[in-house]
Design an enzyme around this catalytic site. Structure first.
Site, short mmCIF file in Angstrom:
data_model
loop_
_atom_site.label_atom_id
_atom_site.label_comp_id
_atom_site.label_asym_id
_atom_site.label_seq_id
_atom_site.Cartn_x
_atom_site.Cartn_y
_atom_site.Cartn_z
N THR A 41 -6.14 -7.03 -15.27
CA THR A 41 -5.24 -7.86 -14.45
C THR A 41 -5.41 -7.56 -12.97
O THR A 41 -5.54 -8.46 -12.14
CB THR A 41 -3.78 -7.62 -14.86
OG1 THR A 41 -3.58 -8.13 -16.19
CG2 THR A 41 -2.81 -8.33 -13.92
N LYS A 51 -4.08 -9.55 -2.55
CA LYS A 51 -4.29 -8.96 -1.22
C LYS A 51 -5.26 -9.81 -0.40
O LYS A 51 -5.13 -9.91 0.83
CB LYS A 51 -4.83 -7.52 -1.32
CG LYS A 51 -3.92 -6.57 -2.06
CD LYS A 51 -2.47 -6.66 -1.62
CE LYS A 51 -1.51 -6.20 -2.69
NZ LYS A 51 -1.34 -7.06 -3.85
N GLY A 184 11.27 -9.48 -6.57
CA GLY A 184 10.54 -8.22 -6.63
C GLY A 184 9.23 -8.30 -5.87
O GLY A 184 9.00 -9.22 -5.08
N HIS A 446 -1.20 10.00 19.12
CA HIS A 446 -0.48 8.99 19.91
C HIS A 446 -1.48 8.05 20.57
O HIS A 446 -2.47 8.50 21.13
CB HIS A 446 0.36 9.68 20.99
CG HIS A 446 1.00 8.71 21.95
ND1 HIS A 446 2.13 7.98 21.63
CD2 HIS A 446 0.64 8.33 23.20
CE1 HIS A 446 2.45 7.22 22.66
NE2 HIS A 446 1.56 7.40 23.63
#
Length: 468
Positions: A41, A51, A184, A446
């Site tokens: 699946t 996706k 969901g 950063h």
């Protein structure tokens, strides 16, 4: 008759990973798959194609909604070519499935195409698509047959306009109004795909919030974001009927005041969960026990009541997640080989691939309250990050729950850009039983989205975030 140390029935993420690990450990391994392509699946009609469509629709949405503010001007209309979008999705699926076939060949795993069914505890009949049957012998068998979409007893899934996720991944047109039954993971992801492409989308959810199994802070944040994206959300609605009249679909439900309401659209996506799939296995022949939900019962070693037969993934209890199935596949392979592996089910992360994404691992705040565990909570908003402002992805937050006394991290919950990837930091920290202060004192580059994890850890440690 071919003889094997291990036969795996089902080639999804759990099955094919189990087969690879068995082969790596020197076991002669076979894998049996009823469909013509490997991957189950997840690769064929689940994780991978969804996706692909999420990424394609995201590109389109950015082009029409955000390019201009970045100083990118496109002459003429930006249009959706749904046929090309679906074609690209199929290409991604095919490449991924071909990759699994390559891995089977590389690891010298014999692949059988057909439906595997137990003849007895050590023999499996394999019936191919032409009805021809062959039998193989296996000292050990791993059941990895996965799951199928669930429905509601009164819904007639015509797979044309009243559809499951399988059909939603290959629509020929963009719905005018897509009604999604179930708030969901699957319903929200596919709902957002078609919302970006121009559909009106209404989500009808039985519980009092969307993604109801996740921390309520994530539900609240995602609800706010989806409403801003013009997705309609109807929670505390119990669907009672779904009818079709030509191209019109009517969904009837009762709200929390017990008043009947109706929703009309041209497509209905039924995404009310999934159920274990054991059709054709002939479990009765080996007297394997399944529970009242059709899941194969297993012990702590994922062993069925028949000692040489194991079961993993969606076909057993627990979260229906590809990565959970993979961990179980490795676990069983190593158990069969005489090793002593372990899985910490509390540290299997969950992800929703909407944009922004949602990710979580460990205990929710609701679970900690229910279990009477005293905890501290630290939260940090994504909008306070320079990286978020630079990319324009300012929605979301990171929330860290830590033990009030020991400061050990008990749960991490995130909404934001790329949190599907960020959650791995939390899993790693929790696997080594890190404290919130441990995370707070680690250097985070950063500017990055990951700085929100450090700041939330600072907030949980002594309520001392630096940038808010």
């Amino acid at each position: 008759m071919s003889k094997f140390d291990v036969a795996v029935i089902g080639s999804g993420p759990g099955g094919y990973v189990a087969a690879i690990r068995c082969a790596q450990l020197g076991l002669k391994t076979a894998i049996i798959e009823k469909y013509s392509t490997l991957g189950g699946t997840c690769l064929n009609v689940g994780c991978i194609p969804s996706k692909a469509l999420l990424d394609s629709s995201h590109h389109y949405h950015d082009a029409v909604a955000h390019f201009e503010e970045h100083g990118i001007e496109i002459s003429g209309d930006v249009k959706v070519n749904l046929e090309q979008m679906m074609s690209r999705k199929e290409k991604v699926v095919n490449q991924t499935c071909d990759g699994v076939k390559f891995l089977m060949d590389k690891n010298k795993i014999e692949v059988f195409q057909g439906v595997g069914s137990f003849k007895d505890t050590t023999h499996i009949n394999i019936e191919d698509s032409e009805g021809k049957t062959q039998t193989i012998e296996a000292a050990k068998t791993i059941i990895a047959t996965g799951s199928k979409p669930s429905s509601l007893p009164f819904i007639d899934l015509d797979k044309e306009r009243i559809i499951t996720s399988t059909e939603a991944l290959k629509l020929k047109e963009i719905p005018k109004h897509l009604i999604v039954i179930g708030g969901g993971v699957i319903g929200l992801e596919l709902g957002q795909v078609y919302k970006r492409l121009g559909a009106d989308v209404t989500v009808v959810e039985y519980m009092d919030r969307i993604i109801p199994t996740m921390d309520s802070a994530c539900s609240k944040e995602l609800t706010k974001i989806l409403k801003k994206q013009k997705v309609k959300i109807a929670t505390s609605h119990k669907v009672s009927a779904v009818t079709r009249d030509g191209d019109k679909i009517t969904v009837k439900a009762t709200d929390k005041k017990d008043k009947e309401v109706s929703f009309e659209g041209d497509y209905v996506l039924v995404s009310v969960g999934r159920k274990a799939y054991t059709d054709g296995l002939n479990l009765d022949a080996v007297k394997i026990i399944a529970d009242d939900r059709g899941r194969v019962e297993v012990n702590e070693h994922l062993q069925t009541n028949v000692e040489n037969i194991y079961a993993i993934g969606d076909v057993v209890k627990g979260a229906m997640l590809a990565h959970k199935a993979e961990e179980e596949g490795v676990f069983v392979a190593e158990t069969i080989a005489g090793q002593k592996p372990h899985i910490n089910y509390n540290l299997i992360p969950g992800v929703v691939y909407t944009w922004p994404e949602v990710a979580a691992v460990g205990k929710t705040e609701e679970e900690l309250k229910e279990e009477g565990i005293k905890y501290k909570s630290g939260q940090f908003p994504m909008r306070a990050l320079g990286r978020s402002r630079a990319s324009g992805d300012i929605d979301g937050m990171v929330k860290i729950l830590a033990d009030e006394t020991t400061d050990e991290v008990l749960g991490v919950h995130m909404v934001g850009a790329r949190v599907a990837d960020l959650i791995a930091e939390a899993v790693t920290a929790m696997e080594f039983r890190a404290s919130a202060e441990d995370i707070a004192r680690m250097s985070h580059a950063h500017p990055t989205y990951a700085e929100a994890v450090k700041e939330a850890a600072l907030a949980a440690t002594e309520d001392r975030p630096l940038h808010i």
